[in-house]
Design an enzyme around this catalytic site. Structure first.
Site, PDB file in Angstrom:
ATOM      1  CG  ASN A  11      -1.732   1.251   1.347  1.00 16.76           C
ATOM      2  OD1 ASN A  11      -1.783   2.048   0.404  1.00 16.76           O
ATOM      3  ND2 ASN A  11      -2.386   1.437   2.484  1.00 16.76           N
ATOM      4  CE  LYS A  13      -0.032   3.281   4.700  1.00 23.08           C
ATOM      5  NZ  LYS A  13       0.151   3.342   6.143  1.00 23.08           N
ATOM      6  CG  HIS A  96      -5.621   2.144   5.213  1.00 23.38           C
ATOM      7  ND1 HIS A  96      -5.134   3.080   6.098  1.00 23.38           N
ATOM      8  CD2 HIS A  96      -4.643   1.214   5.065  1.00 23.38           C
ATOM      9  CE1 HIS A  96      -3.906   2.730   6.464  1.00 23.38           C
ATOM     10  NE2 HIS A  96      -3.589   1.601   5.844  1.00 23.38           N
ATOM     11  CD  GLU A  98      -2.577   5.601   6.617  1.00 19.77           C
ATOM     12  OE1 GLU A  98      -2.616   5.594   5.368  1.00 19.77           O
ATOM     13  OE2 GLU A  98      -1.661   5.075   7.281  1.00 19.77           O
ATOM     14  CD  GLU A 168      -3.309  -2.246   7.216  1.00 23.39           C
ATOM     15  OE1 GLU A 168      -2.227  -2.527   6.687  1.00 23.39           O
ATOM     16  OE2 GLU A 168      -3.897  -1.158   7.036  1.00 23.39           O
ATOM     17  N   GLY A 174       2.891   2.261  10.650  1.00 29.90           N
ATOM     18  CA  GLY A 174       3.879   3.326  10.492  1.00 29.90           C
ATOM     19  C   GLY A 174       4.629   3.672  11.768  1.00 29.90           C
ATOM     20  CB  SER A 214       5.552  -2.099  11.660  1.00 27.53           C
ATOM     21  OG  SER A 214       5.188  -0.765  11.984  1.00 27.53           O
TER      22      SER A 214
HETATM   23  P1  13P Z   1       3.285   0.319   7.527  1.00 29.79           P
HETATM   24  O1  13P Z   1       3.706  -0.991   6.918  1.00 29.79           O
HETATM   25  O2  13P Z   1       4.061   1.494   7.037  1.00 29.79           O
HETATM   26  O3  13P Z   1       3.192   0.225   9.025  1.00 29.79           O
HETATM   27  O4  13P Z   1       1.780   0.583   7.012  1.00 29.79           O
HETATM   28  C1  13P Z   1       0.842  -0.423   7.136  1.00 29.79           C
HETATM   29  C2  13P Z   1      -0.350  -0.042   6.375  1.00 29.79           C
HETATM   30  O5  13P Z   1      -1.072   0.872   6.737  1.00 29.79           O
HETATM   31  C3  13P Z   1      -0.639  -0.776   5.140  1.00 29.79           C
HETATM   32  O6  13P Z   1      -1.919  -0.491   4.679  1.00 29.79           O
END
Ligand code: 13P
Length: 252
Positions: A11, A13, A96, A98, A168, A174, A214
């Protein structure tokens, strides 16, 4: 061992320009040519045409990171599922954390998006996961069950067996703070149990459940080896071909 194919889904982003995206995929395709995982890149809308073209003839599949549920209309700034399908998109990431946090995406919207994605011949990757407060308050199970129950409203057993769910935990995204293998496995197991309850053992055996938060080359192998974890939804580590290659080829 299940028959489910492990998925390594990136992903991105809001990262990479269209040109950078094509360069990345051109580099990645040889690196993952012999991967036993299904390799997916979740790219910004504007990168989709170039990435689909670059991925042609390779084993890389393309995901969008969002969609609207209506087929067309007065929804300024939105993108419909038929637009994505026409470009050659295979998967669409929805729900997601976010998007839930910054763009007020609700479980009901996730459900409408899942319906539209399936109606357009693509597969939703439905995200769920608890916040740190929810985990500390001991409501992870209730929260994730609620999210997935609403997301799957009206989805048939046949459709459900094809979809992908990504667990997640928000506190692991992150942050560099991965859930322990046991924590990730526990919640993925809870989700699989719910799918069995809602549909059948057969659907629960087929549905793929990813872990995200992560994921990196150092922990992918152990996570993906867990009985209820069928791969990863990878943010930061999917932006570098070196690390994403290692995750996709974790069993090599
Ligand atoms: P990270 O792998 O950067 O923690 O992000 C996970 C994520 O949100 C994947 O959709």
């Amino acid at each position: 061992m299940s028959n489910r194919v492990i998925m390594a889904a990136g992903n991105w982003k809001m990262n990479k320009t269209p040109r950078e995206a094509v360069e990345f995929v051109n580099d990645l395709k040889d690196r993952v040519a012999n991967s036993n995982s299904e390799v997916v890149v979740g790219v910004p809308f504007v990168c989709i045409p170039g990435v689909v073209e670059a991925a042609k003839g390779s084993n890389i599949k393309v995901a969008a990171q969002n969609c609207h549920w209506e087929p067309s209309g007065a929804y300024t700034g939105e993108v419909s599922c038929s637009m994505l399908k026409e470009l050659g998109v295979d998967y669409v990431i929805i729900g997601h954390s976010e998007r839930r946090e910054y763009f007020a995406e609700t479980d009901e919207m996730v459900n409408k998006k899942a319906r539209a994605i399936l109606d357009n011949g693509m597969i939703p990757i439905i995200c769920c996961g608890e916040s740190l407060t929810q985990r500390e308050q001991g409501v992870t199970k209730e929260h994730v069950r609620y999210q997935i129950k609403i997301a799957l409203l009206g989805i048939t057993a046949e459709e459900a067996s094809k979809i992908v769910i990504a667990y997640e935990p928000i506190w692991a995204i992150g942050t560099g703070k991965t859930a322990t293998t046991e924590q990730a496995e526990e919640v993925c197991g809870i989700i699989r149990e719910l799918v069995e309850e809602l549909y059948s053992k057969d659907v629960a055996e087929k549905i793929r459940i990813l872990y995200g938060g992560s994921v990196k080359p150092e922990n992918a192998k152990e996570l993906f080896a867990m009985p209820n974890i069928d791969g990863g939804l990878v943010g930061g580590a999917s932006l570098k071909s070196d690390s994403f290659e290692k995750i996709a080829n974790h069993d090599a």
